[in-house]
Motif scaffolding. Structure first.
Motif, mmCIF file in Angstrom:
data_model
loop_
_atom_site.group_PDB
_atom_site.id
_atom_site.type_symbol
_atom_site.label_atom_id
_atom_site.label_comp_id
_atom_site.label_asym_id
_atom_site.label_seq_id
_atom_site.Cartn_x
_atom_site.Cartn_y
_atom_site.Cartn_z
ATOM 1 N N UNK B 298 0.866 -1.335 0.006
ATOM 2 C CA UNK B 298 0.111 -0.009 0.109
ATOM 3 C C UNK B 298 0.971 1.486 0.363
ATOM 4 N N UNK B 300 0.584 5.417 0.041
ATOM 5 C CA UNK B 300 -0.005 6.778 -0.175
ATOM 6 C C UNK B 300 0.861 7.882 -1.584
ATOM 7 N N UNK B 327 -7.448 2.412 -6.472
ATOM 8 C CA UNK B 327 -6.977 3.886 -5.622
ATOM 9 C C UNK B 327 -7.767 3.403 -5.131
ATOM 10 N N UNK B 329 -9.946 6.401 -2.490
ATOM 11 C CA UNK B 329 -9.946 7.901 -1.753
ATOM 12 C C UNK B 329 -10.826 7.749 -0.206
ATOM 13 N N UNK B 330 -9.868 7.817 0.527
ATOM 14 C CA UNK B 330 -10.470 8.013 2.092
ATOM 15 C C UNK B 330 -11.450 9.561 1.817
ATOM 16 N N UNK B 335 -5.318 12.653 0.374
ATOM 17 C CA UNK B 335 -4.658 12.083 -0.381
ATOM 18 C C UNK B 335 -5.417 10.245 -0.850
ATOM 19 N N UNK B 337 -4.785 6.165 -1.047
ATOM 20 C CA UNK B 337 -3.881 4.924 -0.922
ATOM 21 C C UNK B 337 -3.993 4.357 -2.336
ATOM 22 N N UNK B 339 -2.984 0.630 -3.596
ATOM 23 C CA UNK B 339 -2.533 -0.989 -2.881
ATOM 24 C C UNK B 339 -2.221 -2.237 -4.204
#
Lengths: 362, 362
Positions: B298, B300, B327, B329-330, B335, B337, B339
């Motif tokens: 992973x 960021x 991909x 998005x939080x 940002x 992530x 994975x």
């Protein structure tokens, strides 16, 4: 980093219980330079979490301002009680996924809970233990904070600062509303997934070969470990049993209707149950499923290094920001599928631009 | 393209029914230069599919070698019968997700089914219609082919060539084994997902805010349209009802155990049901879940155009081939992530290379 990402906490944090959640909290706080003291009933667990970078072993002369209790629900009240006693000036919070159960235990024992603020991060993984910990586990996730009428504002603020520093979104709820909500959106789905998966146990190899993404998704969380879940389910049974009873009735209706599918009204029963399912899944917020905020584009690429980078470089040149992206390989195929989301306004132009550049848009 | 990807079919194909599956088959065959004639009870549906590139409208002087019936299960037998009569020299196959139901109807009517070979591609989308069609829909997916003792070898070979040209994997099964298998791995999971989702219909906004990936996955396919599913479930009730009855028993066991969680043995009941769920989900083959063939990494990244391309360019420079990439998005975070999966051997070196290049590896 922007101002909104500045560290809020300026205090020693003590974490009791260094499993997945405790170690993940430690990792995130350490990356922000916060002093983290780790405690666990197992010294080797503390050392593992410490080696992973989640903090340092606790000392007898620590004076934490905030204590995060990260132990299983069955022992959460015991540990909260002990920590309140050992550190009378600190605020104690926890991460147990049930909130009434430990609260009722503390109240029954007459513990002064003025300095206790319940908490529950809606985050986790199927894999447990410090070894699976991730500092980004809480990014953007809801984190329920249960205040009491007696809770001093400064104690609540301290817990919310902790939550914000971990990148999570604090949501204030009563313990009652919390337990009812997680019963519905977390605990019952876990039972449903586990019981569906159980039906696959004796399936033929031929049958499981036909499994597609649907059954995989329905049963994904059935891989969760029973040990912790029994505690959670048992501690929240009052919120769960009613939902399970409704589910049983619905399952009975569908089974009866199917058994006698030619009877008048049988198909209507199934249609109504499934339509209600459509309506139910539409209640879930966010990107997943029938999200209409973004348009999907699928591009086929050759299965060799550099292809995806080339595609993304060109998307960058076109000044396109991707909202979501997935690369998938078809088993045995010499190509991959890249599925990504963009704002709907740019979809059409983007597709024609990509085709002009000889990308295969599906 | 390699030899294994060479087109096998060299014949006119007629597709009856231009919904999601019919149009997807047409798209895939047209991309290989095969002549595809499209027919549908709705002329406008033929024109839409034709405009999308799935083939040309059928002519009265067509002489297809193979006919693919892509209509809902309730009318599959009618259309197969009509096509066998209209094109006595052609092989007729279908894509209905139940195989005994149309077969029994044809047999009851005394139709000569020597030239009929049942088929079922295990592929689909929640969204239906030609507009959702994708030529790559069948890539790497199982495609069940049901031969009869009477089926001539050339007819079976023709259908299998079609399946291979579509990039799918032909699996020979009896109609009985097929229906039992899909009842378990597709139809019952659909019911379970729909009924779980139904419980969310009346949930408070506060409760659905706490929904995580678990409940989303369990209820994803609950977004499927009831119309087609009622036909499928009704046509396969003999394979489904027994599984639903077992599920009901299990649900009753768990509900009873939870209601009286302090009773001796209650926790053991829940532990056993959940452990059986662990064993069941482990039966599912492939990448999902407990896949050990690949290692996950992973990274960021900042949420701006070009970041992901930069990362992938560097991965290309390091000569790393990605096996899978996501991909995410939080919500609200600045940002994303990324994975991705790589072969386990390169994981360690890759992480240190990425960190050397100042990527934030989680």
């Amino acid at each position: 980093m922007s101002d909104t990402n500045a560290v809020r906490l300026d205090a020693q944090v003590r974490i009791v219980g260094t499993g997945l959640l405790g170690a993940s909290i430690g990792l995130a706080l350490r990356s922000q330079g916060i002093d983290v003291a780790l405690a666990d009933s197992s010294p080797s667990s503390v050392h593992l979490a410490s080696d992973l970078g989640a903090g340092r072993p606790a000392h007898s002369d620590d004076s934490p301002k905030i204590i995060v209790v990260c132990v299983p629900p069955d022992v959460t009240a015991d540990v909260i009680e002990a920590e309140l006693k050992a550190f009378p000036d600190a605020v104690v919070t926890d991460v147990a996924s049930v909130k009434l159960f430990p609260l009722h235990q503390l109240q029954a024992r007459g513990v002064d809970i003025t300095h206790y603020v319940g908490g529950h991060p809606l985050a986790g993984r199927e894999r447990g233990g410090a070894i699976s910990a991730r500092g980004d586990l809480f990014l953007g996730r809801p984190w329920v904070v249960c205040r009491d009428e007696e809770t001093p504002a400064w104690a609540l603020a301290l817990v919310e600062d902790l939550v914000l520093d971990l990148g999570a979104v604090p949501i204030e709820m009563t313990p009652e509303a919390h337990d009812e909500a997680v019963g519905l959106v977390s605990h019952v789905p876990q039972i449903v997934s586990s019981l569906m998966a159980k039906q696959l146990e004796g399936a033929s190899d031929e049958a499981v070969r036909l499994a597609g993404q649907g059954v995989r998704d329905v049963t994904r969380i059935a891989a969760s470990s029973p040990g912790l879940w029994i505690q959670i389910l048992g501690a929240n049974k009052d919120s769960i049993v009613g939902v399970l009873e409704n589910l049983q009735k619905d399952l009975q209706n569908v089974t009866d209707a199917l058994r006698d599918i030619s009877a008048p009204g049988a198909r209507k029963v199934i249609a109504e149950e499934m339509s209600a399912g459509n309506a139910g899944v539409a209640r879930l917020p966010g990107k997943h499923g029938q999200n209409k905020r973004y348009a999907q584009i699928v591009v086929l690429i050759d299965d060799r290094p550099g292809q995806l980078a080339q595609l993304l470089t060109e998307l960058g040149e076109l000044n396109i920001n991707l909202e979501d992206l997935r690369l998938e390989h078809a088993e045995g195929a010499q190509m991959g599928m890249v599925e990504f989301s963009v704002v709907p306004e740019v979809r059409e132009t983007l597709v024609s631009e990509l085709e002009k550049r000889n990308w295969r848009v599906a």
